[in-house]
Design an enzyme around this catalytic site. Structure first.
Site, PDB file in Angstrom:
ATOM      1  N   TYR A   1      -5.595  -8.033  -1.009  1.00 25.40           N
ATOM      2  CA  TYR A   1      -4.296  -8.579  -0.609  1.00 25.40           C
ATOM      3  C   TYR A   1      -3.502  -9.127  -1.794  1.00 25.40           C
ATOM      4  O   TYR A   1      -2.618  -9.968  -1.613  1.00 25.40           O
ATOM      5  CB  TYR A   1      -4.490  -9.664   0.457  1.00 25.40           C
ATOM      6  CG  TYR A   1      -4.737  -9.122   1.854  1.00 25.40           C
ATOM      7  CD1 TYR A   1      -3.837  -8.222   2.455  1.00 25.40           C
ATOM      8  CD2 TYR A   1      -5.847  -9.517   2.597  1.00 25.40           C
ATOM      9  CE1 TYR A   1      -4.052  -7.737   3.739  1.00 25.40           C
ATOM     10  CE2 TYR A   1      -6.068  -9.024   3.891  1.00 25.40           C
ATOM     11  CZ  TYR A   1      -5.155  -8.146   4.453  1.00 25.40           C
ATOM     12  OH  TYR A   1      -5.360  -7.658   5.727  1.00 25.40           O
TER      13      TYR A   1
ATOM     14  N   GLU B   1      -6.816   1.267  -2.264  1.00 18.51           N
ATOM     15  CA  GLU B   1      -7.556   0.352  -1.382  1.00 18.51           C
ATOM     16  C   GLU B   1      -8.945   0.915  -1.052  1.00 18.51           C
ATOM     17  O   GLU B   1      -9.929   0.174  -1.002  1.00 18.51           O
ATOM     18  CB  GLU B   1      -6.765   0.104  -0.097  1.00 18.51           C
ATOM     19  CG  GLU B   1      -5.497  -0.712  -0.322  1.00 18.51           C
ATOM     20  CD  GLU B   1      -4.640  -0.868   0.929  1.00 18.51           C
ATOM     21  OE1 GLU B   1      -3.587  -1.506   0.828  1.00 18.51           O
ATOM     22  OE2 GLU B   1      -5.029  -0.351   2.003  1.00 18.51           O
TER      23      GLU B   1
ATOM     24  N   HIS C   1      -6.081  -3.527   9.813  1.00 14.82           N
ATOM     25  CA  HIS C   1      -5.332  -3.220   8.592  1.00 14.82           C
ATOM     26  C   HIS C   1      -5.234  -1.707   8.424  1.00 14.82           C
ATOM     27  O   HIS C   1      -6.206  -0.991   8.685  1.00 14.82           O
ATOM     28  CB  HIS C   1      -6.036  -3.779   7.342  1.00 14.82           C
ATOM     29  CG  HIS C   1      -5.442  -3.249   6.055  1.00 14.82           C
ATOM     30  ND1 HIS C   1      -4.300  -3.785   5.498  1.00 14.82           N
ATOM     31  CD2 HIS C   1      -5.797  -2.197   5.266  1.00 14.82           C
ATOM     32  CE1 HIS C   1      -3.991  -3.080   4.402  1.00 14.82           C
ATOM     33  NE2 HIS C   1      -4.882  -2.118   4.243  1.00 14.82           N
TER      34      HIS C   1
ATOM     35  N   ASN D   1      -3.915 -10.075  13.914  1.00 19.30           N
ATOM     36  CA  ASN D   1      -3.340  -8.788  14.338  1.00 19.30           C
ATOM     37  C   ASN D   1      -4.310  -7.604  14.247  1.00 19.30           C
ATOM     38  O   ASN D   1      -3.899  -6.445  14.210  1.00 19.30           O
ATOM     39  CB  ASN D   1      -2.015  -8.519  13.621  1.00 19.30           C
ATOM     40  CG  ASN D   1      -2.170  -8.365  12.123  1.00 19.30           C
ATOM     41  OD1 ASN D   1      -3.279  -8.400  11.600  1.00 19.30           O
ATOM     42  ND2 ASN D   1      -1.058  -8.156  11.441  1.00 19.30           N
TER      43      ASN D   1
ATOM     44  N   LYS E   1     -10.432  -5.897  11.673  1.00 24.17           N
ATOM     45  CA  LYS E   1     -10.461  -7.275  11.176  1.00 24.17           C
ATOM     46  C   LYS E   1     -11.395  -8.159  12.009  1.00 24.17           C
ATOM     47  O   LYS E   1     -11.796  -7.786  13.124  1.00 24.17           O
ATOM     48  CB  LYS E   1      -9.026  -7.820  11.164  1.00 24.17           C
ATOM     49  CG  LYS E   1      -8.105  -7.157  10.129  1.00 24.17           C
ATOM     50  CD  LYS E   1      -6.697  -7.748  10.206  1.00 24.17           C
ATOM     51  CE  LYS E   1      -5.786  -7.225   9.107  1.00 24.17           C
ATOM     52  NZ  LYS E   1      -4.419  -7.839   9.205  1.00 24.17           N
TER      53      LYS E   1
HETATM   54  P1  IDP Z   1       0.571  -5.001   7.605  1.00 27.98           P
HETATM   55  O1  IDP Z   1      -0.856  -5.432   7.852  1.00 27.98           O
HETATM   56  O2  IDP Z   1       1.242  -4.596   8.883  1.00 27.98           O
HETATM   57  O3  IDP Z   1       0.688  -3.957   6.524  1.00 27.98           O
HETATM   58  P2  IDP Z   1       1.640  -6.916   5.673  1.00 27.98           P
HETATM   59  O4  IDP Z   1       3.068  -7.345   5.611  1.00 27.98           O
HETATM   60  O5  IDP Z   1       1.140  -6.010   4.592  1.00 27.98           O
HETATM   61  O6  IDP Z   1       1.374  -6.296   7.115  1.00 27.98           O
HETATM   62  O7  IDP Z   1       0.769  -8.249   5.695  1.00 27.98           O
HETATM   63  C1  IDP Z   1      -0.627  -8.165   5.536  1.00 27.98           C
HETATM   64  C2  IDP Z   1      -1.290  -9.064   6.545  1.00 27.98           C
HETATM   65  O8  IDP Z   1      -0.976 -10.416   6.233  1.00 27.98           O
HETATM   66  C3  IDP Z   1      -0.810  -8.894   7.987  1.00 27.98           C
HETATM   67  O9  IDP Z   1      -1.447  -7.842   8.667  1.00 27.98           O
HETATM   68  C4  IDP Z   1      -1.169 -10.233   8.581  1.00 27.98           C
HETATM   69  O10 IDP Z   1      -2.577 -10.293   8.868  1.00 27.98           O
HETATM   70  C5  IDP Z   1      -0.886 -11.172   7.420  1.00 27.98           C
HETATM   71  N1  IDP Z   1       0.460 -11.733   7.486  1.00 27.98           N
HETATM   72  C6  IDP Z   1       1.614 -11.165   7.075  1.00 27.98           C
HETATM   73  N2  IDP Z   1       2.663 -11.962   7.265  1.00 27.98           N
HETATM   74  C7  IDP Z   1       2.150 -13.108   7.805  1.00 27.98           C
HETATM   75  C8  IDP Z   1       2.735 -14.351   8.229  1.00 27.98           C
HETATM   76  O11 IDP Z   1       3.943 -14.575   8.163  1.00 27.98           O
HETATM   77  N3  IDP Z   1       1.868 -15.268   8.740  1.00 27.98           N
HETATM   78  C9  IDP Z   1       0.520 -15.064   8.837  1.00 27.98           C
HETATM   79  N4  IDP Z   1      -0.064 -13.913   8.441  1.00 27.98           N
HETATM   80  C10 IDP Z   1       0.736 -12.952   7.941  1.00 27.98           C
HETATM   81 MG    MG Z   2       0.342  -4.120   4.477  1.00 34.63          MG
END
Ligand code: IDP
Ligand code: MG
Length: 149
Positions: free
Chosen positions: A49, A126, A115, A112, A9
């Site tokens: 997304y 994807e 992905h 974070n 990312k």
């Molecule tokens: P993942 O990346 O671990 O699979 P997901 O729940 O699929 O997590 O969420 C996708 C992405 O959306 C996360 O990696 C993060 O960048 C963002 N995200 C998810 N939940 C939140 C939130 O509560 N606040 C801000 N960003 C979030």
């Molecule tokens: Mg995810």
């Protein structure tokens, strides 16, 4: 044999962690079958997304992932989905195990770093959003037999 889509990312690229992130997947034994450096468009971000559309963080997530270039990869291996997600760590970096990418380099859910697909079906879907069939290579790696039985 599974395939997962990995995105290094914008925060990881900006912080100079591209090589570190790729290294962790590579050293684990996941095989790179496709890779490129791109600036994700808003349209592609919303497609990738789509499952999160309507959630409070969706707009911020789209602007984050489109904020600067990323490295996208397709990685292959037995249990590639689970292996990659373990290497990445929990979605919230503060809850991610030390030793995982998010646990070693992250502080916040909105930054974070990486992905990884969450199921074999989503992995293939994807990957098809980011790569044409011609951009994906099935190749024999010299170390394959030493990594997978
Ligand atoms: P993942 O990346 O671990 O699979 P997901 O729940 O699929 O997590 O969420 C996708 C992405 O959306 C996360 O990696 C993060 O960048 C963002 N995200 C998810 N939940 C939140 C939130 O509560 N606040 C801000 N960003 C979030
Ligand atoms: Mg995810």
């Amino acid at each position: 044999m599974e395939r997962t889509l990995i995105i290094v990312k914008p925060d990881a690229v900006q912080r100079g962690l591209t090589g570190e992130v790729i290294k962790r997947f590579e050293q684990r034994g996941l095989k790179i079958v496709a890779m490129k450096f791109i600036h994700i468009t808003e349209e592609l971000a919303k497609k990738h997304y789509a499952v999160h559309e309507g959630k409070p963080f969706f707009e911020g997530l789209v602007s984050y992932i489109t904020s600067s270039p990323v490295v996208v990869m397709a990685l292959e291996g037995n249990d590639a989905i689970a292996a990659a997600r373990k290497t990445i760590g929990a979605t919230k970096p503060v809850e991610a195990e030390a030793g995982s990418i998010r646990g070693d380099f992250g502080m916040e859910i909105g930054r974070n770093l990486v992905h990884g697909s969450d199921s074999p079906e989503n992995g293939l879907l994807e990957i098809s959003n980011f790569f044409t069939a011609e951009e994906i290579y099935s190749w024999d790696r010299a170390t394959d037999a030493w990594i997978q039985e």
